[in-house]
Design a protein around this motif. Sequence first.
Motif, PDB file in Angstrom:
ATOM      1  N   UNK A 212      -5.894 -15.366   1.389  1.00  0.00           N
ATOM      2  CA  UNK A 212      -5.232 -15.269   0.654  1.00  0.00           C
ATOM      3  C   UNK A 212      -5.650 -13.917  -0.530  1.00  0.00           C
ATOM      4  N   UNK A 213      -5.354 -12.940  -1.407  1.00  0.00           N
ATOM      5  CA  UNK A 213      -6.058 -11.690  -1.631  1.00  0.00           C
ATOM      6  C   UNK A 213      -6.179 -12.043  -2.978  1.00  0.00           C
ATOM      7  N   UNK A 214      -6.758 -12.393  -4.049  1.00  0.00           N
ATOM      8  CA  UNK A 214      -7.133 -12.309  -6.112  1.00  0.00           C
ATOM      9  C   UNK A 214      -6.461 -10.916  -6.413  1.00  0.00           C
ATOM     10  N   UNK A 215      -5.122 -10.979  -6.819  1.00  0.00           N
ATOM     11  CA  UNK A 215      -4.705  -9.950  -7.709  1.00  0.00           C
ATOM     12  C   UNK A 215      -5.338 -10.131  -9.044  1.00  0.00           C
ATOM     13  N   UNK A 216      -6.382  -9.622  -9.692  1.00  0.00           N
ATOM     14  CA  UNK A 216      -6.256  -9.225 -11.041  1.00  0.00           C
ATOM     15  C   UNK A 216      -6.035  -9.155 -12.032  1.00  0.00           C
ATOM     16  N   UNK A 226     -13.277 -10.556 -18.012  1.00  0.00           N
ATOM     17  CA  UNK A 226     -12.073  -8.964 -17.931  1.00  0.00           C
ATOM     18  C   UNK A 226     -12.556  -9.098 -16.377  1.00  0.00           C
ATOM     19  N   UNK A 227     -11.397  -9.135 -15.158  1.00  0.00           N
ATOM     20  CA  UNK A 227     -11.356  -9.221 -14.131  1.00  0.00           C
ATOM     21  C   UNK A 227     -11.974  -7.924 -13.647  1.00  0.00           C
ATOM     22  N   UNK A 228     -12.098  -7.184 -14.551  1.00  0.00           N
ATOM     23  CA  UNK A 228     -11.965  -6.253 -13.664  1.00  0.00           C
ATOM     24  C   UNK A 228     -11.516  -4.263 -13.616  1.00  0.00           C
ATOM     25  N   UNK A 229     -11.780  -3.581 -13.148  1.00  0.00           N
ATOM     26  CA  UNK A 229     -11.184  -2.618 -12.906  1.00  0.00           C
ATOM     27  C   UNK A 229      -9.591  -1.738 -12.590  1.00  0.00           C
ATOM     28  N   UNK A 230      -9.200  -2.695 -11.826  1.00  0.00           N
ATOM     29  CA  UNK A 230      -8.378  -2.747 -11.060  1.00  0.00           C
ATOM     30  C   UNK A 230      -7.568  -3.586 -11.827  1.00  0.00           C
ATOM     31  N   UNK A 231      -6.955  -5.007 -13.023  1.00  0.00           N
ATOM     32  CA  UNK A 231      -7.076  -5.169 -13.570  1.00  0.00           C
ATOM     33  C   UNK A 231      -5.298  -5.096 -14.024  1.00  0.00           C
ATOM     34  N   UNK A 232      -4.213  -5.583 -13.777  1.00  0.00           N
ATOM     35  CA  UNK A 232      -2.738  -5.265 -14.171  1.00  0.00           C
ATOM     36  C   UNK A 232      -2.935  -6.135 -15.221  1.00  0.00           C
ATOM     37  N   UNK A 233      -2.547  -4.761 -16.275  1.00  0.00           N
ATOM     38  CA  UNK A 233      -2.541  -5.130 -18.362  1.00  0.00           C
ATOM     39  C   UNK A 233      -0.741  -5.162 -18.575  1.00  0.00           C
ATOM     40  N   UNK A 234      -0.736  -6.020 -19.205  1.00  0.00           N
ATOM     41  CA  UNK A 234       0.832  -5.706 -20.414  1.00  0.00           C
ATOM     42  C   UNK A 234       0.977  -4.772 -20.703  1.00  0.00           C
ATOM     43  N   UNK A 235      -0.223  -3.764 -21.312  1.00  0.00           N
ATOM     44  CA  UNK A 235       0.047  -2.783 -22.248  1.00  0.00           C
ATOM     45  C   UNK A 235      -0.161  -1.914 -21.495  1.00  0.00           C
ATOM     46  N   UNK A 236      -0.293  -1.623 -19.168  1.00  0.00           N
ATOM     47  CA  UNK A 236      -0.350  -0.553 -19.132  1.00  0.00           C
ATOM     48  C   UNK A 236       0.885  -0.476 -18.523  1.00  0.00           C
ATOM     49  N   UNK A 244      -2.775   0.056  -9.704  1.00  0.00           N
ATOM     50  CA  UNK A 244      -3.789  -0.539  -9.412  1.00  0.00           C
ATOM     51  C   UNK A 244      -3.657  -1.645  -8.642  1.00  0.00           C
ATOM     52  N   UNK A 245      -2.171  -2.120  -8.287  1.00  0.00           N
ATOM     53  CA  UNK A 245      -1.305  -3.251  -7.552  1.00  0.00           C
ATOM     54  C   UNK A 245      -1.781  -2.719  -6.297  1.00  0.00           C
ATOM     55  N   UNK A 246      -1.749  -1.481  -5.809  1.00  0.00           N
ATOM     56  CA  UNK A 246      -1.194  -0.732  -4.318  1.00  0.00           C
ATOM     57  C   UNK A 246      -2.813  -0.459  -3.828  1.00  0.00           C
ATOM     58  N   UNK A 247      -3.532  -0.373  -4.637  1.00  0.00           N
ATOM     59  CA  UNK A 247      -5.326  -0.337  -5.103  1.00  0.00           C
ATOM     60  C   UNK A 247      -5.555  -1.871  -4.706  1.00  0.00           C
ATOM     61  N   UNK A 266      -0.984 -11.635 -18.596  1.00  0.00           N
ATOM     62  CA  UNK A 266       0.069 -11.418 -17.071  1.00  0.00           C
ATOM     63  C   UNK A 266       1.205 -12.296 -17.576  1.00  0.00           C
ATOM     64  N   UNK A 267       0.984 -12.980 -17.065  1.00  0.00           N
ATOM     65  CA  UNK A 267       1.234 -14.380 -15.752  1.00  0.00           C
ATOM     66  C   UNK A 267       2.751 -14.996 -17.283  1.00  0.00           C
ATOM     67  N   UNK A 268       2.181 -15.110 -18.069  1.00  0.00           N
ATOM     68  CA  UNK A 268       3.277 -15.696 -19.064  1.00  0.00           C
ATOM     69  C   UNK A 268       4.829 -15.152 -19.694  1.00  0.00           C
ATOM     70  N   UNK A 269       4.287 -13.373 -18.919  1.00  0.00           N
ATOM     71  CA  UNK A 269       5.709 -12.497 -18.948  1.00  0.00           C
ATOM     72  C   UNK A 269       6.184 -12.068 -18.173  1.00  0.00           C
ATOM     73  N   UNK A 270       7.493 -12.887 -18.615  1.00  0.00           N
ATOM     74  CA  UNK A 270       8.677 -13.031 -17.323  1.00  0.00           C
ATOM     75  C   UNK A 270       8.515 -10.990 -16.910  1.00  0.00           C
ATOM     76  N   UNK A 271       8.692 -10.241 -17.368  1.00  0.00           N
ATOM     77  CA  UNK A 271       8.778  -8.981 -17.655  1.00  0.00           C
ATOM     78  C   UNK A 271       7.680  -8.587 -16.613  1.00  0.00           C
TER      79      UNK A 271
END
Length: 383
Positions: A212-216, A226-236, A244-247, A266-271
């Motif tokens: 399994x691959x971990x997605x920050x 901070x999970x790192x520079x390629x973290x998926x952010x709500x504000x992005x 970031x997710x493609x990387x 991030x996971x608590x927000x449906x959108x």
Amino acid sequence: MAGWSWVERGPYVALAGFLLMVGAAVAWLVVESPGQEAVPEAKAPIAPAASVPLPAGTVAEASLDPPPSTLEIGTDDQTGADEDASAPNDLDAPDPAPLQNEIAPDRPEDPPPALADAAGSQSDREPEATTGGSQPDPTDSRPFRRFAVNSVSESDERPRIAIVIHGLGLSKKRTDNAFASLPSAVTFAFSPYAEDLPSQVADARANGHEVVLMVPMEPVRYPANDPGPHTLLVSNSEAENLRRIEWVFGRTDGYVGVMNDMGSRFTAISETMRFALREVKARGLMYLDARSTAQSKGAQLAREANIPWALNNRYIDTEPTPDEIDRMLRDLENTARTFGAAVGLGRPLPITIARVEAWAKTLEAKDMVLVPLTAVAERQPVR
């Protein structure tokens, strides 16, 4: 009487003396008579007596005012801690507070629209412009199927338990220990930041492990955690999160699915989760909801979008002691007996690996089976 002698005067003198004595006695009786009220004598005011402490052990009479408490009002043993001061690193603890007992139900919300409509079918999606990784496959040979380890028959009705060791690839010593000690049915979750990741994933698969691959994803205490520079952010923007997710997805190949690394916000927000799962679905992957928060929408939305999914029931080494890890593993057994399947997440700590290695040898006698992650897909209740 001038010619009287003292002999002749004697009776008269005695009588006069007697009368004087009688008069004096009458006068004294008149002054001290009870019918006469005496004037009270003025008295100085009496000062109140000073309080004198009672000897030890003496029980005092109850007073109107209770004695002051010996405890200071308003003290609180649980305040004053800075929760970010001791924020764990990626190998020390899940984010933000691990769920040791049965995972709490998701917060109810209106049913979201199906992700399939937003994502489109795999044949409609253009391949992503990244090198390597798991890409959309128009032949429907999904990585979820292509890289799965089929170690258990579909007809096997024994309770199934999947153990996922996450955070691999960052420490060579810990990763090597996991390779050397754990049975092949244990699933390995690698960080996308690991060096030489394709080689490590290939070695894991060669030894029979699903990967399994971990997605920050953004935690609630970001950026203190901070999970790192390629973290998926709500504000992005969606475009930035897509980059970031493609990387992350392009870091290697050979994995059956992805799981969130941190992500309690991030996971608590449906959108935001719909966006991430759209990309998971497009690549034919499975999603493991690590449940870093009880409010995670991941498993619920994945199920609604017909994405293969599983969810974490226990962080088995929140307290990394032999007794506590063994207790968490017993809890997983109970969950699997009740629902047919259970998933536990652990770190590549020496104590975790040692306890899982010993525990796995006991399952056959308990009529239970340790399985790769794909063997529990869609077998758990989402509450």
